[in-house]
Design an enzyme around this catalytic site. Structure first.
Site, short mmCIF file in Angstrom:
data_model
loop_
_atom_site.label_atom_id
_atom_site.label_comp_id
_atom_site.label_asym_id
_atom_site.label_seq_id
_atom_site.Cartn_x
_atom_site.Cartn_y
_atom_site.Cartn_z
N GLY A 145 1.04 -1.14 0.03
CA GLY A 145 0.13 -0.06 -0.03
C GLY A 145 0.72 1.20 0.04
N LEU A 162 -3.64 -7.36 -1.45
CA LEU A 162 -3.87 -6.52 -2.61
C LEU A 162 -5.43 -5.99 -2.76
CD1 LEU A 162 -1.77 -8.59 -4.94
CD2 LEU A 162 -1.01 -6.64 -3.73
N SER A 215 -3.21 6.62 13.97
CA SER A 215 -3.55 7.99 13.54
C SER A 215 -3.57 9.15 14.26
CB SER A 215 -4.72 7.61 12.71
OG SER A 215 -5.30 8.84 12.36
N TYR A 263 -13.83 4.11 12.19
CA TYR A 263 -12.41 4.12 11.68
C TYR A 263 -11.34 4.38 12.83
CZ TYR A 263 -7.85 5.51 9.91
OH TYR A 263 -6.43 5.76 9.79
N LYS A 267 -8.58 2.40 15.53
CA LYS A 267 -7.37 2.72 16.05
C LYS A 267 -7.09 2.95 17.42
CE LYS A 267 -5.61 2.77 11.53
NZ LYS A 267 -4.75 1.84 11.35
N TYR A 310 0.11 9.12 12.93
CA TYR A 310 0.14 9.87 11.79
C TYR A 310 -0.44 11.15 11.45
CZ TYR A 310 1.57 4.99 9.94
OH TYR A 310 1.99 3.56 10.06
N ASN A 349 -0.88 14.01 8.35
CA ASN A 349 -1.48 13.82 7.36
C ASN A 349 -0.41 13.45 6.11
OD1 ASN A 349 -3.36 15.34 8.60
ND2 ASN A 349 -4.61 15.03 6.60
N ASN A 383 -8.90 12.18 -0.04
CA ASN A 383 -7.78 13.31 0.69
C ASN A 383 -7.35 14.21 -0.26
OD1 ASN A 383 -7.16 10.00 1.76
ND2 ASN A 383 -7.58 11.79 3.39
N ARG A 426 -4.04 21.40 8.56
CA ARG A 426 -3.66 20.11 8.83
C ARG A 426 -2.01 20.02 8.77
NH1 ARG A 426 -8.02 20.00 9.47
NH2 ARG A 426 -9.92 18.50 9.05
N PRO A 429 -18.69 17.15 6.84
CA PRO A 429 -19.26 16.85 8.06
C PRO A 429 -18.10 15.85 8.69
CG PRO A 429 -20.84 16.26 6.56
CD PRO A 429 -19.79 16.63 5.58
N ASP A 442 -15.25 17.12 9.85
CA ASP A 442 -13.62 17.50 9.84
C ASP A 442 -13.77 18.63 11.09
OD1 ASP A 442 -13.14 16.37 7.47
OD2 ASP A 442 -13.11 18.13 6.29
#
Ligand code: UFG
Length: 345
Positions: A14, A37, A128, A152, A156, A180, A182, A202, A234, A296, A298
């Protein structure tokens, strides 16, 4: 260069995984890739081999099945694992929460279980900054309160909690959560990069697709945030810097059992319009945009306090926004359809 350890990299084909595999190989490690994959291409591994002259063992399988992981641990002298393989789209996670919890948590359980059975105790986890939710203070330190606002992010956060308990269950585990900010850009060779399927969610891949002519204009989500120009701020970090952060974490934790958590960012906040301007400056391409409703979920701004990684890991980001834009464009212009172009040659 003498060979260092063999490191299993899940999700190694990835976007962030492939850059980390390349970095590991360049620093003398022996990366071994596992990837199903589902959102990546084997072509990335082929190109890493071409860039490094290394042979990268590759296993096409899903980490959620421990029985398929066992043979790899018998075949390869694995000493550590970097775990990227997971679903990662925030919006999709709201629509398919069960799939996210199941995939992201079962993958973690399965790996930890197999590692435990084979006495492998070095683990680096792809976390994240989403775990900070809408942080009250910026720059955000690792000690900031955590909360998740979508499935999501929950996966994490839950993974970090599970890893904390695992690290406490027996001495010897060395586990690092890397939060992480961005990740953007691509390897400066332009041979590997981000290849999102469908319409990018993104900002940077959307901008590069506008620049290459795949999309007519960028939609800027909101311009009334309390930021210097009203658009969201960001902490964009070059994916090569991020990859180096993984190697730094691996080296640090070897001598430090327990659980560690680090932000990986630059510590610098950039607005959407700052990124558009930097991209235009770095590439000479113009990016038409329209301001539309805020997206929405953010947050107004999120950028890292990077002092912990800098003091303890002796790692800090080297590339700036111009280089991130230059390399993102270098990749996109050389591979207008991502790895798809290689398949049609
Ligand atoms: N943006 C636009 N237009 C677009 C895409 C994004 O204006 O087409 C804006 C967003 O509103 C935001 C900024 O660009 O202000 C960055 O958006 P991204 O989607 O690139 O990144 P996010 O910060 O929303 O998401 C990232 C990761 C997630 C992670 C999250 C944590 O992609 O995996 O950070 O905050 F959960």
């Amino acid at each position: 260069m003498t060979k260092k350890e063999s490191i299993l990299v899940t999700g190694g084909a990835g976007y962030i995984g492939s850059h980390t595999v390349l970095e590991l190989a360049q620093q003398g490690y022996n990366p071994i890739v596992v990837d199903n994959l589902s959102n990546s291409s084997l072509e990335s591994i082929r190109r890493i081999e071409e860039l490094t002259d290394a042979t990268i063992p590759f296993y096409e399988l899903d980490v959620v099945h421990p029985e398929s992981l066992h043979p790899i641990f018998y075949e390869q002298p694995i000493e550590g694992v970097i775990h990227f393989a997971a679903f990662k789209a925030v919006g999709e996670s709201v629509e398919k929460p069960l799939a996210y919890y199941q995939n992201n948590l079962e993958g973690l359980f399965s790996l930890l279980q197999v590692m435990d059975q084979h006495d492998v105790s070095q683990f680096v986890f792809s976390s994240s900054c989403t775990v900070y939710g809408d942080a009250e203070v910026v720059p955000i330190p690792e000690t900031a309160p955590v909360s998740a606002v979508n499935p999501y992010g929950q996966t994490k956060l839950m993974s970090e909690i599970i890893l904390r308990d695992v690290a406490q269950s027996r001495s010897g585990w060395s586990i690092t959560n890397l939060r992480y900010f961005n990740p953007v850009g691509a390897h400066p060779s332009g041979r590997i990069g981000e290849d999102p399927s469908g319409i990018p969610n993104n900002l940077m891949p959307y901008i590069t697709q506008v620049a290459v002519g795949t999309r007519p204009f960028l939609r800027v989500f909101g311009d009334t945030y309390p930021t210097h120009d009203g658009t969201g701020v960001r902490d964009y970090i070059h994916v090569v810097d991020l990859a180096k952060g993984h190697v730094a974490a691996l080296e640090y934790q070897k001598a430090k059992p327990g659980v560690h958590t680090f932000n990986l960012g630059t510590g610098k906040g950039s607005s959407v319009l700052d990124v558009v301007k930097a991209f235009e400056r770095a590439t000479g391409k113009s990016i038409p945009y329209e301001i539309v409703e805020a997206r929405p979920g953010d947050v107004a701004e999120a950028y890292a306090d990077t002092s912990k990684a800098s003091t303890i890991l002796h790692w800090s980001a080297e590339f700036g926004l111009d280089e991130m834009c230059r390399d993102a464009w270098n990749w996109q212009s050389k591979n207008p359809h991502g790895y798809e172009d290689a398949r049609s040659v």
